[in-house]
Design a protein around this motif. Sequence first.
Motif, PDB file in Angstrom:
ATOM      1  N   VAL A  25       0.870  -1.245   0.069  1.00 53.91           N
ATOM      2  CA  VAL A  25       0.039  -0.027   0.009  1.00 53.91           C
ATOM      3  C   VAL A  25       0.683   1.317  -0.078  1.00 53.91           C
ATOM      4  O   VAL A  25       1.733   1.298   0.820  1.00 53.91           O
ATOM      5  N   THR A  26       0.492   2.095  -0.938  1.00 61.00           N
ATOM      6  CA  THR A  26       1.458   3.421  -1.181  1.00 61.00           C
ATOM      7  C   THR A  26       0.418   4.626  -0.978  1.00 61.00           C
ATOM      8  O   THR A  26      -0.749   4.538  -1.723  1.00 61.00           O
ATOM      9  N   GLY A  27       0.577   5.893  -0.309  1.00 61.39           N
ATOM     10  CA  GLY A  27      -0.218   6.968  -0.470  1.00 61.39           C
ATOM     11  C   GLY A  27      -1.280   7.110   0.055  1.00 61.39           C
ATOM     12  O   GLY A  27      -1.883   8.131   0.020  1.00 61.39           O
ATOM     13  N   ILE A  28      -1.358   6.312   1.295  1.00 58.36           N
ATOM     14  CA  ILE A  28      -2.610   6.636   2.145  1.00 58.36           C
ATOM     15  C   ILE A  28      -2.191   7.377   3.099  1.00 58.36           C
ATOM     16  O   ILE A  28      -1.087   7.886   3.354  1.00 58.36           O
ATOM     17  N   GLU A  36       3.795  -3.958   3.228  1.00 64.35           N
ATOM     18  CA  GLU A  36       4.584  -2.863   2.892  1.00 64.35           C
ATOM     19  C   GLU A  36       3.419  -1.631   2.816  1.00 64.35           C
ATOM     20  O   GLU A  36       2.761  -1.771   1.874  1.00 64.35           O
ATOM     21  N   ILE A  37       3.834  -0.911   3.750  1.00 65.87           N
ATOM     22  CA  ILE A  37       3.040   0.443   3.695  1.00 65.87           C
ATOM     23  C   ILE A  37       3.933   1.725   3.691  1.00 65.87           C
ATOM     24  O   ILE A  37       4.838   1.894   4.684  1.00 65.87           O
ATOM     25  N   SER A  38       4.209   2.063   2.403  1.00 68.19           N
ATOM     26  CA  SER A  38       5.370   3.304   2.434  1.00 68.19           C
ATOM     27  C   SER A  38       4.714   4.377   1.539  1.00 68.19           C
ATOM     28  O   SER A  38       3.497   4.534   1.145  1.00 68.19           O
ATOM     29  N   ASP A  39       5.562   5.388   1.711  1.00 64.42           N
ATOM     30  CA  ASP A  39       5.371   6.696   0.752  1.00 64.42           C
ATOM     31  C   ASP A  39       3.935   7.203   1.242  1.00 64.42           C
ATOM     32  O   ASP A  39       3.299   7.578   0.082  1.00 64.42           O
ATOM     33  N   SER A  40       3.613   7.545   2.442  1.00 64.03           N
ATOM     34  CA  SER A  40       2.353   7.814   2.836  1.00 64.03           C
ATOM     35  C   SER A  40       2.678   9.118   3.721  1.00 64.03           C
ATOM     36  O   SER A  40       3.801   9.185   4.346  1.00 64.03           O
ATOM     37  N   THR A  41       1.443   9.646   4.368  1.00 59.99           N
ATOM     38  CA  THR A  41       1.729  10.616   5.254  1.00 59.99           C
ATOM     39  C   THR A  41       1.321  10.163   6.622  1.00 59.99           C
ATOM     40  O   THR A  41       0.935  10.894   7.704  1.00 59.99           O
ATOM     41  N   MET A  42       1.431   9.030   6.797  1.00 58.24           N
ATOM     42  CA  MET A  42       0.872   7.969   8.113  1.00 58.24           C
ATOM     43  C   MET A  42       2.039   8.604   8.968  1.00 58.24           C
ATOM     44  O   MET A  42       3.308   8.235   8.856  1.00 58.24           O
ATOM     45  N   ASN A  43       1.548   9.009  10.235  1.00 59.27           N
ATOM     46  CA  ASN A  43       2.315   9.340  11.521  1.00 59.27           C
ATOM     47  C   ASN A  43       2.374   8.629  12.702  1.00 59.27           C
ATOM     48  O   ASN A  43       3.075   8.750  13.602  1.00 59.27           O
TER      49      ASN A  43
END
Length: 894
Positions: free
Chosen positions: A138-141, A159-166
């Motif tokens: 998943v990317t961009g969430i 994989e959860i990458s390239d996101s604004t997840m903090n």
Amino acid sequence: MLQQIFYFTVLAWMWIAVEAMGCGMCEETVQNSMTCSSTADQKVKFSVDVSLKGKIRLQCLHSTEADYSLMEGCDFSSVTHAEFLGCALPNVSYKEVLYKIGVNPESVRSLAFLNVSKNGTLLQQHLEGLNDLKMLQVTGIHSVASDVFRSTLMLEAIEISDSTMNQLGADLFHNMTKLQIVMLQHNMLEELPDKLFSGTPSIRTIQLHNNQIRTLQDSLFKDLKFLTTLNVSKNKLEKLSGDVFSENHIMEYIDMSENLISEIHTGTFTNLQKLKVLNLGHNRLKTLPWGTLKECLDLQKLWLNNNFLTHRGIRNAFPRMSSLRYLDLGYNNISIRSMSNFALHNQTKLQYLFLNNNNISIIPDSLNNVYVDLVRVDFSWNSFEVLNYTSLIFQSNVVELDFKFNNIETVDFTFSFSLHKKKTMTLALEGNPLLCHCRTYGFLRMLQGLPFVRVNNTMEITVKDIEEAFCQLPSGELVNLMEMQTETITCRLTADDVCSYDFRLFDGRIVIDCSYQNLKSIGFLNLSKSIEFLNLSKYNNNKPNYTLILANNRLTSLAGLQIYTNLLNLVVPYNELSSINTSHLPPNLKALDVRGNNLTNLSPAILDYLNATDMSLKLGSNPWHCSCDMLDLFQFLHVPSRKVNDFTELQCESGELVMDLSEHDLCPFFMQPMVIVTIVVILILLTIFSILGTVSFYKYKQGIKVWLYAHHMCLCAITEDELDADKKYDAFISYSHMDEEFVMKELVPGLECGEPKYRVCLHYRDWVPGEYIQNQIMQSVEASRRTIVVLSSSFIESVWGQLEFRAAHSQALQDRTNRLIIIVYGKIPAESELDEKLKLYITTKTYVRWGDSKFWDKLRYIMPHPPDLVQKKRNKNIDNKLELSKSPPKQSMC
């Protein structure tokens, strides 16, 4: 192959079925690809690609809200990997979405939502029903729900990458016992829950790089018994606790580079005995605690570059047993003050060591004596000033050393010696202020592959950046290391108010330089006392030979130098010498440089002296007076074996090059008054002798001719007319057919139509058709009083031309008469292109050049001279009448 055939068959059957039954609002564009359009606005909503490996890729176009009903009726039941690119998260489960696009959800093992639009939140409902899913990307969430994986407990890689997840929920991976790979890179995570990985015992790889993580809790990795790879680079970690890896006994790879780490606890890496790779580069470390890596017995690669480490700060921190192969300590504050006390002395297996951008000025003994496998060491951008021969000898036979951009002035091989085994050394030296001086001599000799007795070919040196490696001469000029003339390098012994005294290493000669001292005579020097004071014999078993340089003074005489028996080279350019006295020259002189003086000629005495020696000369930049008086010097210069090193640069006072002149140019025979007087005197004497001789000759004519001819005496003076009496032609012209226009339009008309007129033999006109060419060449040469060779580049390439020259040359040698006339047409060919006999001939004989203003005068002068032009003309008319009665007239050029 069978599997590919099966996939292709299935896919082909699928597309046939789609064409037969229809695939919603989609149509095929190229093989395995189609686009799906809306009937409302006729715009393409998304494109679909299907591969033979069971992968479908759906990309949303123009609108992120995908209308998956456009694909109702499609059948992609064989797909196992589904990828959605640029599409918003749906309001329903992806299980329903897969059904709509013709994919069987139960067959899907890998699912990817890439570049999810509108930064949505991934919910548990999105994965509902995908119980057998193995991989998720998943990317961009924007965020992830804490219970998102409740129905996908069989996942092995997330994989959860390239996101604004903090942030992440503490139970995000709860009970995911099959999970092995977790990749959370390129997000905005600031903190990880300490129980994030509890209940996930199978995790082997965790990627957390490029986040904002500030700390790693002690319990974060405790349950991960199988963790081998961890990447937390490019975060904001400031310190590492002692228990953070206490339970991870099989960890092999850790990357913590580009953080803010300034503190590491002593026990942080204590239990990592299987650790192979550790990267702590680009942090703020000033020291490594005692024993930090002592237990990392299998550590092979270690990065500590770009920190603030000192030599003391890394002492006793490395593995207690040698294991390191690669170590990067570049960009730190390391200074090594003792060659014997090196922090890495026990790391004997090191192959690659980077110590660049520190403050190191010496090479530790360990590198030379302990590291048996060393391949490369980088010492660039340090503080080295001198490299000694002994410091460049390593246990390894082949080592590459980088010393770029140090302060190295000398690579000192003064105390070098032969090695038991040949070593190969590769250096990088760009950006160093190397000096071309005495102590660098041995290094330069070895670098250039020249003999250096002390090392005796037991070390081979290469400079890899040789094009950027220079040394500086005393004058300030920079010279490439490969172009530096080592023969000129000297060692300064001493100097006084007038002269400097240097020792030349190449030949063991003393160089005494007394230039620019405004000296008017040799008497101002006291060389004998100075040489005795220096005790120069210590540089040689006998008294050493020496070179004396007296350039740019005001000397008018060399008187006083004759006493120096060991003076071999005398350099006196740019003085005021107008003559050279042989009695003033040192008895064993081998080289003399008198450039830039006031010499206009060399006397017969000095020429006789030079002819009796093998002396090397430099005579340029003198105002040579090019006249008849210079004929002796001119002939001296043209002897091929003469060692006049700057002969091609010698100029007359008028500016003409001496090498471009001929004897006739120096001394035109009929224009010199002294020549005329000499001729008159000679004619008077010849008249007296001829009267007396004529009586004797006619009385004993036959006997004298027979005796002279039998003994081959005076043939050129007495018997030439006899030899030429029966010759049919005055000259045979040998030329290349490429020069035929010049011969036909210029040369032949000038000879046959001028005054006197000559009879000329030509190939096309006088040869008999059908006869062998070799025979006709010999007959033409024998039937002619002279052979004229038109020497040009084309003639050099002509086989027949070469044969004609050799025939004429042989005839001249046989008759002992100068029968050959060389006419240079065009540029004189290079000597390397000339036949050896032809090259010798044009260097020792006078030739005539076409284009010379006096060409015809010179040519007629060296042609046969009729004793009486009137009688010759009368005889010629009679001969012509006889010839006309014998044969038809030949073509005339007049």
